[in-house]
Design a protein around this motif. Structure first.
Motif, PDB file in Angstrom:
ATOM      1  N   ARG A 198       0.829  -1.204   0.000  1.00 38.20           N
ATOM      2  CA  ARG A 198       0.000   0.000   0.000  1.00 38.20           C
ATOM      3  C   ARG A 198       0.865   1.257   0.000  1.00 38.20           C
ATOM      4  O   ARG A 198       1.817   1.377   0.752  1.00 38.20           O
ATOM      5  CB  ARG A 198      -0.936  -0.013   1.205  1.00 38.20           C
ATOM      6  N   ASP A 199       0.470   2.213  -0.824  1.00 38.77           N
ATOM      7  CA  ASP A 199       1.222   3.458  -0.963  1.00 38.77           C
ATOM      8  C   ASP A 199       0.399   4.633  -0.433  1.00 38.77           C
ATOM      9  O   ASP A 199      -0.543   4.447   0.334  1.00 38.77           O
ATOM     10  CB  ASP A 199       1.635   3.671  -2.424  1.00 38.77           C
ATOM     11  N   ALA A 200       0.720   5.828  -0.869  1.00 36.20           N
ATOM     12  CA  ALA A 200       0.076   7.051  -0.356  1.00 36.20           C
ATOM     13  C   ALA A 200      -1.393   7.172  -0.751  1.00 36.20           C
ATOM     14  O   ALA A 200      -2.097   8.042  -0.242  1.00 36.20           O
ATOM     15  CB  ALA A 200       0.846   8.270  -0.849  1.00 36.20           C
ATOM     16  N   ARG A 201      -1.886   6.302  -1.616  1.00 33.03           N
ATOM     17  CA  ARG A 201      -3.305   6.337  -1.993  1.00 33.03           C
ATOM     18  C   ARG A 201      -4.203   5.776  -0.889  1.00 33.03           C
ATOM     19  O   ARG A 201      -5.418   5.883  -0.971  1.00 33.03           O
ATOM     20  CB  ARG A 201      -3.538   5.536  -3.277  1.00 33.03           C
ATOM     21  N   TRP A 202      -3.601   5.207   0.142  1.00 29.87           N
ATOM     22  CA  TRP A 202      -4.347   4.543   1.203  1.00 29.87           C
ATOM     23  C   TRP A 202      -4.279   5.309   2.511  1.00 29.87           C
ATOM     24  O   TRP A 202      -3.226   5.784   2.897  1.00 29.87           O
ATOM     25  CB  TRP A 202      -3.790   3.141   1.441  1.00 29.87           C
ATOM     26  N   ILE A 203      -5.422   5.398   3.196  1.00 29.31           N
ATOM     27  CA  ILE A 203      -5.461   5.867   4.580  1.00 29.31           C
ATOM     28  C   ILE A 203      -5.713   4.626   5.427  1.00 29.31           C
ATOM     29  O   ILE A 203      -6.743   3.961   5.281  1.00 29.31           O
ATOM     30  CB  ILE A 203      -6.580   6.908   4.801  1.00 29.31           C
ATOM     31  N   ASN A 204      -4.743   4.287   6.261  1.00 29.11           N
ATOM     32  CA  ASN A 204      -4.804   3.044   7.018  1.00 29.11           C
ATOM     33  C   ASN A 204      -5.437   3.241   8.387  1.00 29.11           C
ATOM     34  O   ASN A 204      -5.156   4.221   9.070  1.00 29.11           O
ATOM     35  CB  ASN A 204      -3.389   2.473   7.182  1.00 29.11           C
TER      36      ASN A 204
END
Length: 149
Positions: free
Chosen positions: A55-61
């Motif tokens: 997962r990269d910066a496109r994801w809010i975890n």
């Protein structure tokens, strides 16, 4: 707007999480990722590390091994889709985790069903597409104990 619910299922270690990640990103350039696993041993630590690495910066975890409905109710407006990984692990947390209900197995199951109802209601009400990942259980060898079944 009511949310749309999609379920991705498959065998353990079949690539369903990776498939679901790609699928969710078709709906929105930025997505929420609700992780339900608790790291309790080295094997789980490695699995979580591999998931995070994808997962990269496109994801809010979001970490939500318990009370995931609260996470779904508090999602940011900047995302358009949610990946909930994994419903099977979440149910195991509810049944056998630190806050698991006491009593007979079927009584504990009812508590878990009530909690899952809360998660599904929050998913429907969040106004986003929510993709749930779950394991296809029971399609292989029948486990020899009640918990595994």
């Amino acid at each position: 707007m009511p949310g749309k619910i999609i379920m991705v299922t498959g065998g353990a270690r079949s690539g369903k999480s990776e498939f679901a990640e790609r699928y969710v990103l078709h709906y929105s350039p930025k997505c929420d990722y609700i992780a339900t696993a608790e790291i309790l041993d080295e094997e789980m630590a490695e699995r979580v590390r591999l998931h995070r690495q994808r997962r990269d910066a496109r994801w809010i975890n979001h970490e939500a091994p318990y009370h995931a409905e609260r996470t779904l109710e508090a999602l940011s407006a900047e995302t358009g889709a949610v990946l909930f990984d994994c419903l099977t692990v979440y149910m195991c947390n509810l049944l056998y985790g630190k806050d698991a209900p006491e009593g007979e197995f079927l009584e504990r199951c009812q508590v878990v069903f009530d909690e899952i109802d809360k998660v599904l209601a929050a998913a429907r009400n969040c106004g986003k597409i929510v993709v749930f990942v779950t394991n296809e259980v029971g399609s292989g060898i029948v486990p020899d104990n009640q918990m595994a079944r």
